[in-house]
Design an enzyme around this catalytic site. Structure first.
Site, PDB file in Angstrom:
ATOM      1  N   ARG A  94       0.840  -1.209   0.000  1.00 26.70           N
ATOM      2  CA  ARG A  94       0.000   0.000   0.000  1.00 26.70           C
ATOM      3  C   ARG A  94       0.873   1.257   0.000  1.00 26.70           C
ATOM      4  O   ARG A  94       0.572   2.225  -0.697  1.00 26.70           O
ATOM      5  CB  ARG A  94      -0.962  -0.024   1.194  1.00 26.70           C
ATOM      6  CG  ARG A  94      -2.160   0.901   1.031  1.00 26.70           C
ATOM      7  CD  ARG A  94      -1.927   2.281   1.648  1.00 26.70           C
ATOM      8  NE  ARG A  94      -1.444   2.132   2.988  1.00 26.70           N
ATOM      9  CZ  ARG A  94      -0.420   2.829   3.484  1.00 26.70           C
ATOM     10  NH1 ARG A  94       0.197   3.755   2.765  1.00 26.70           N
ATOM     11  NH2 ARG A  94       0.013   2.619   4.705  1.00 26.70           N
ATOM     12  N   GLY A 134      10.095  13.407  -1.345  1.00 25.69           N
ATOM     13  CA  GLY A 134      11.125  13.724  -0.350  1.00 25.69           C
ATOM     14  C   GLY A 134      10.783  14.952   0.467  1.00 25.69           C
ATOM     15  O   GLY A 134      11.058  16.082   0.041  1.00 25.69           O
ATOM     16  N   PRO A 138      16.802  14.414   8.051  1.00 31.66           N
ATOM     17  CA  PRO A 138      17.342  13.825   9.279  1.00 31.66           C
ATOM     18  C   PRO A 138      16.944  14.618  10.531  1.00 31.66           C
ATOM     19  O   PRO A 138      16.627  14.031  11.560  1.00 31.66           O
ATOM     20  CB  PRO A 138      18.857  13.862   9.058  1.00 31.66           C
ATOM     21  CG  PRO A 138      19.023  13.877   7.573  1.00 31.66           C
ATOM     22  CD  PRO A 138      17.840  14.600   7.014  1.00 31.66           C
ATOM     23  N   SER A 142       8.553  15.540  12.168  1.00 33.17           N
ATOM     24  CA  SER A 142       7.207  16.061  12.442  1.00 33.17           C
ATOM     25  C   SER A 142       7.090  17.535  12.075  1.00 33.17           C
ATOM     26  O   SER A 142       5.991  18.038  11.873  1.00 33.17           O
ATOM     27  CB  SER A 142       6.883  15.879  13.932  1.00 33.17           C
ATOM     28  OG  SER A 142       6.866  14.517  14.258  1.00 33.17           O
ATOM     29  N   CYS A 242      -0.578  17.092  -0.361  1.00 33.48           N
ATOM     30  CA  CYS A 242      -0.299  15.728  -0.843  1.00 33.48           C
ATOM     31  C   CYS A 242      -0.477  14.743   0.303  1.00 33.48           C
ATOM     32  O   CYS A 242      -1.028  13.649   0.123  1.00 33.48           O
ATOM     33  CB  CYS A 242       1.141  15.628  -1.363  1.00 33.48           C
ATOM     34  SG  CYS A 242       1.540  16.797  -2.676  1.00 33.48           S
ATOM     35  N   ARG A 247      -2.725  10.239   3.413  1.00 31.97           N
ATOM     36  CA  ARG A 247      -3.250   9.840   4.730  1.00 31.97           C
ATOM     37  C   ARG A 247      -4.669   9.295   4.606  1.00 31.97           C
ATOM     38  O   ARG A 247      -5.063   8.415   5.364  1.00 31.97           O
ATOM     39  CB  ARG A 247      -3.284  11.058   5.665  1.00 31.97           C
ATOM     40  CG  ARG A 247      -1.931  11.480   6.134  1.00 31.97           C
ATOM     41  CD  ARG A 247      -2.005  12.861   6.749  1.00 31.97           C
ATOM     42  NE  ARG A 247      -0.685  13.272   7.196  1.00 31.97           N
ATOM     43  CZ  ARG A 247      -0.371  14.514   7.531  1.00 31.97           C
ATOM     44  NH1 ARG A 247      -1.280  15.464   7.469  1.00 31.97           N
ATOM     45  NH2 ARG A 247       0.835  14.805   7.941  1.00 31.97           N
ATOM     46  N   GLY A 343      -0.431 -17.296  20.017  1.00 30.28           N
ATOM     47  CA  GLY A 343       0.590 -17.818  20.923  1.00 30.28           C
ATOM     48  C   GLY A 343       1.962 -17.741  20.277  1.00 30.28           C
ATOM     49  O   GLY A 343       2.262 -16.783  19.556  1.00 30.28           O
ATOM     50  N   GLU A 367       3.690   9.821   7.905  1.00 31.83           N
ATOM     51  CA  GLU A 367       2.586  10.691   7.432  1.00 31.83           C
ATOM     52  C   GLU A 367       1.905  11.383   8.611  1.00 31.83           C
ATOM     53  O   GLU A 367       0.680  11.505   8.645  1.00 31.83           O
ATOM     54  CB  GLU A 367       1.572   9.864   6.650  1.00 31.83           C
ATOM     55  CG  GLU A 367       2.201   9.151   5.494  1.00 31.83           C
ATOM     56  CD  GLU A 367       1.801   9.730   4.175  1.00 31.83           C
ATOM     57  OE1 GLU A 367       1.047  10.725   4.152  1.00 31.83           O
ATOM     58  OE2 GLU A 367       2.271   9.200   3.160  1.00 31.83           O
ATOM     59  N   ASP A 371       0.529  11.093  17.623  1.00 28.58           N
ATOM     60  CA  ASP A 371       0.406  12.242  18.533  1.00 28.58           C
ATOM     61  C   ASP A 371       0.283  13.563  17.781  1.00 28.58           C
ATOM     62  O   ASP A 371      -0.424  14.473  18.222  1.00 28.58           O
ATOM     63  CB  ASP A 371       1.602  12.285  19.501  1.00 28.58           C
ATOM     64  CG  ASP A 371       1.494  11.203  20.570  1.00 28.58           C
ATOM     65  OD1 ASP A 371       0.407  10.603  20.705  1.00 28.58           O
ATOM     66  OD2 ASP A 371       2.498  10.955  21.266  1.00 28.58           O
TER      67      ASP A 371
HETATM   68  C1  LIG Z   1       9.293   3.214   6.571  1.00 23.97           C
HETATM   69  C2  LIG Z   1       9.113   4.702   6.492  1.00 23.97           C
HETATM   70  C3  LIG Z   1       8.792   5.288   5.278  1.00 23.97           C
HETATM   71  C4  LIG Z   1       8.668   6.681   5.170  1.00 23.97           C
HETATM   72  N1  LIG Z   1       8.424   7.247   3.945  1.00 23.97           N
HETATM   73  C5  LIG Z   1       8.504   8.603   3.812  1.00 23.97           C
HETATM   74  C6  LIG Z   1       8.435   9.200   2.523  1.00 23.97           C
HETATM   75  O1  LIG Z   1       8.218   8.523   1.506  1.00 23.97           O
HETATM   76  N2  LIG Z   1       8.614  10.545   2.425  1.00 23.97           N
HETATM   77  C7  LIG Z   1       8.849  11.342   3.508  1.00 23.97           C
HETATM   78  O2  LIG Z   1       9.007  12.552   3.332  1.00 23.97           O
HETATM   79  N3  LIG Z   1       8.908  10.810   4.757  1.00 23.97           N
HETATM   80  C8  LIG Z   1       8.750   9.454   4.931  1.00 23.97           C
HETATM   81  N4  LIG Z   1       8.844   8.891   6.185  1.00 23.97           N
HETATM   82  C9  LIG Z   1       9.149   9.756   7.324  1.00 23.97           C
HETATM   83  C10 LIG Z   1       7.987   9.944   8.288  1.00 23.97           C
HETATM   84  O3  LIG Z   1       6.972  10.728   7.729  1.00 23.97           O
HETATM   85  C11 LIG Z   1       8.561  10.547   9.591  1.00 23.97           C
HETATM   86  O4  LIG Z   1       9.249   9.488  10.227  1.00 23.97           O
HETATM   87  C12 LIG Z   1       7.496  11.140  10.496  1.00 23.97           C
HETATM   88  O5  LIG Z   1       7.002  12.344   9.971  1.00 23.97           O
HETATM   89  C13 LIG Z   1       8.024  11.403  11.921  1.00 23.97           C
HETATM   90  O6  LIG Z   1       9.236  12.097  11.875  1.00 23.97           O
HETATM   91  P1  LIG Z   1      10.493  11.569  12.741  1.00 23.97           P
HETATM   92  O7  LIG Z   1      10.662  10.118  12.449  1.00 23.97           O
HETATM   93  O8  LIG Z   1      11.625  12.466  12.463  1.00 23.97           O
HETATM   94  O9  LIG Z   1      10.040  11.676  14.245  1.00 23.97           O
HETATM   95  P2  LIG Z   1      10.067  12.993  15.174  1.00 23.97           P
HETATM   96  O10 LIG Z   1       9.402  14.121  14.485  1.00 23.97           O
HETATM   97  O11 LIG Z   1      11.463  13.191  15.663  1.00 23.97           O
HETATM   98  O12 LIG Z   1       9.148  12.519  16.377  1.00 23.97           O
HETATM   99  C14 LIG Z   1       9.635  11.661  17.426  1.00 23.97           C
HETATM  100  C15 LIG Z   1       8.562  11.602  18.515  1.00 23.97           C
HETATM  101  O13 LIG Z   1       8.332  12.909  19.040  1.00 23.97           O
HETATM  102  C16 LIG Z   1       6.956  13.215  18.969  1.00 23.97           C
HETATM  103  N5  LIG Z   1       6.777  14.654  18.723  1.00 23.97           N
HETATM  104  C17 LIG Z   1       7.398  15.431  17.799  1.00 23.97           C
HETATM  105  N6  LIG Z   1       6.962  16.700  17.881  1.00 23.97           N
HETATM  106  C18 LIG Z   1       6.032  16.724  18.866  1.00 23.97           C
HETATM  107  C19 LIG Z   1       5.184  17.727  19.416  1.00 23.97           C
HETATM  108  N7  LIG Z   1       5.178  18.990  18.957  1.00 23.97           N
HETATM  109  N8  LIG Z   1       4.368  17.381  20.434  1.00 23.97           N
HETATM  110  C20 LIG Z   1       4.321  16.116  20.901  1.00 23.97           C
HETATM  111  N9  LIG Z   1       5.078  15.114  20.418  1.00 23.97           N
HETATM  112  C21 LIG Z   1       5.934  15.414  19.410  1.00 23.97           C
HETATM  113  C22 LIG Z   1       6.409  12.378  17.819  1.00 23.97           C
HETATM  114  O14 LIG Z   1       5.003  12.159  17.924  1.00 23.97           O
HETATM  115  C23 LIG Z   1       7.213  11.097  17.997  1.00 23.97           C
HETATM  116  O15 LIG Z   1       6.593  10.287  18.963  1.00 23.97           O
HETATM  117  C24 LIG Z   1       8.873   7.494   6.321  1.00 23.97           C
HETATM  118  C25 LIG Z   1       9.149   6.879   7.560  1.00 23.97           C
HETATM  119  C26 LIG Z   1       9.263   5.509   7.649  1.00 23.97           C
HETATM  120  C27 LIG Z   1       9.590   4.889   8.981  1.00 23.97           C
END
Ligand SMILES: Cc1cc2nc3c(=O)[nH]c(=O)nc-3n(C[C@H](O)[C@H](O)[C@H](O)COP(=O)(O)OP(=O)(O)OC[C@H]3O[C@@H](n4cnc5c(N)ncnc54)[C@H](O)[C@@H]3O)c2cc1C
Length: 388
Positions: A94, A134, A138, A142, A242, A247, A343, A367, A371
């Site tokens: 998906r 993209g 890093p 969020s 997008c 979503r 199990g 996406e 939270d």
């Molecule tokens: C397998 C996979 C495929 C993906 N594919 C794509 C893709 O095609 N294109 C793309 O652009 N991205 C992609 N992503 C990235 C994905 O969208 C991000 O991982 C996601 O947006 C969260 O960002 P982060 O991992 O940096 O976590 P962070 O933003 O660092 O968050 C870490 C934790 O902190 C919490 N947090 C952050 N800010 C707040 C706040 N203000 N209040 C409360 N809690 C907070 C979050 O809820 C989370 O629990 C992919 C990720 C994965 C794992």
């Protein structure tokens, strides 16, 4: 194993049109006969069956709800049902379709020039050319509005610098939709595979979404022609537009993963004998199965109504947040309960449950994390942002 019959306790199916049911059945057959036989090995190997792309294109799975350019233009409910069936196969399948249609094609469809649309949409719809999206970096997940990737104007185009991380389909994409700041404003750029200064490499060691390609994109003095700027996309609201599309599909897809887990757990509970009886005869096991069905039924109704709102053009992005947040949350809970019912057998890939459970950990995060969607809805109902 007996054929999957669907899960429909409330007769939700009766609210789909004949065409929507037919499209759902096409996707279900594809998953049953062409994907499920290969997914276990791909999951083990950490690979994706990219050779299925043209077949999926032919069946109309990419950008199915978009109109023109040879695209199917089906209802949003039909599109959602495709996502549901694909994710009953695997969240990676998906995701492949979501990134192709909901993110990459939609970005070009909504924000591209006529030339860009004509050049990319028919071929991407057919699965002959692949896209990736993209946005995440890093240091900015969020909070993509603070992204570090930059574009500067050159004489004949733009120069891009930055890194994008966790990008689905990155190394197999013919075109990357890259979001970068130009004069402080987020803009979208089409970066074609092979462009000097652009490189993609896969991320290894994943224990979730193993049957999906996830990559890092690197842009180092990457020169792209002026015509590769998406002319209509300006500001964070463009990539967020997008994400609303994708979503929406995730909300439906999560129901598919939940249905797969419930169906497997129900069958197993009827057959597995302990204390001289099928475990399905124990009250605690029944309670779990009923909880699973309960949440699947509510999630199905949520999706159907959301789809009809989208078809009417009245759907709000906060309503998509609620459906994504709820449906992925309950799908994860259902996958855990199914794993429990199995199990020890629940931890091996002979059954689909552990694979779905691991995948849904990603779906819960990507996406917009669970939270973050909570806070988006919280902001909507209180008028106060707790996000920053
Ligand atoms: C397998 C996979 C495929 C993906 N594919 C794509 C893709 O095609 N294109 C793309 O652009 N991205 C992609 N992503 C990235 C994905 O969208 C991000 O991982 C996601 O947006 C969260 O960002 P982060 O991992 O940096 O976590 P962070 O933003 O660092 O968050 C870490 C934790 O902190 C919490 N947090 C952050 N800010 C707040 C706040 N203000 N209040 C409360 N809690 C907070 C979050 O809820 C989370 O629990 C992919 C990720 C994965 C794992």
């Amino acid at each position: 194993m007996a054929k999957f019959q669907g899960v429909d306790y409330y007769g939700v199916e009766g609210h789909y049109t004949d065409e929507e049911r037919m499209i759902r059945d096409v996707a279900r057959e594809f998953v049953e006969h062409e994907f499920l036989p290969v997914v276990r090995q791909h999951h083990r190997d950490g690979t994706f069956p990219v050779e299925l792309a043209p077949r999926m294109g032919k069946l109309g799975f990419f950008g199915a709800n978009l109109h023109g350019y040879g695209l199917p233009g089906v209802t949003n409910v039909a599109y959602g049902l495709i996502m549901q069936e694909l994710e009953r196969g695997d969240s990676g399948l998906r995701s492949f379709a979501s990134v192709q249609g909901g993110l990459s094609m939609y970005a070009i469809y909504a924000y591209g020039s006529d030339e860009q649309k004509a050049a990319w949409l028919p071929a991407m719809g057919a699965g002959e050319r692949l896209g990736c999206f993209g946005l995440t970096e890093p240091d900015f997940g969020s909070d993509p509005g603070r992204m570090a990737t930059r574009a500067v104007r050159t004489q004949d185009g733009y120069l891009l610098n930055g890194t994008k991380l966790w990008i689905t389909n990155g190394t197999i994409a013919d075109v990357a939709v890259v979001w970068a700041k130009l004069d402080g404003v987020i803009r979208g750029f089409l970066v074609e595979r092979g462009t000097p200064g652009f490189a993609a490499q896969d991320i290894h060691g994943k224990w979730s979404m193993r049957a999906s390609i996830t990559s890092e994109l690197s842009l180092q003095d990457c020169r792209i022609p002026a015509e590769n700027l998406l002319p209509v996309a300006e500001g964070l609201r463009a990539p967020l537009g997008c994400l609303t599309q994708a979503r929406y599909g995730i909300a439906w897809g999560a129901v598919g993963a939940a249905m797969a887990c419930y169906d497997a757990a129900l069958r197993y509970a009827r057959e597995r004998v302990q204390y001289g009886k099928p475990i399905a005869s124990f009250q605690l096991v029944q309670r779990k199965l009923v909880r699973m069905l309960n949440e699947i039924t509510k999630a199905q109704l949520l999706c159907l109504h959301l789809g009809r709102l989208k078809d009417r053009g009245t759907m709000k992005h906060t309503q998509v947040s609620l459906a994504k947040m709820n449906n992925v949350d309950v799908a994860l809970e259902i996958a855990r309960m199914a794993r429990d019912i199995f199990g020890a057998a629940g931890i091996v890939d002979e059954h689909p449950v552990i694979r779905h459970l691991l995948n849904l950990e990603t779906v819960y995060t990507y996406e917009g994390t669970h939270d973050i969607h909570t806070l988006i809805i919280g902001r909507d109902i209180t008028g106060i942002s707790a996000l920053e």
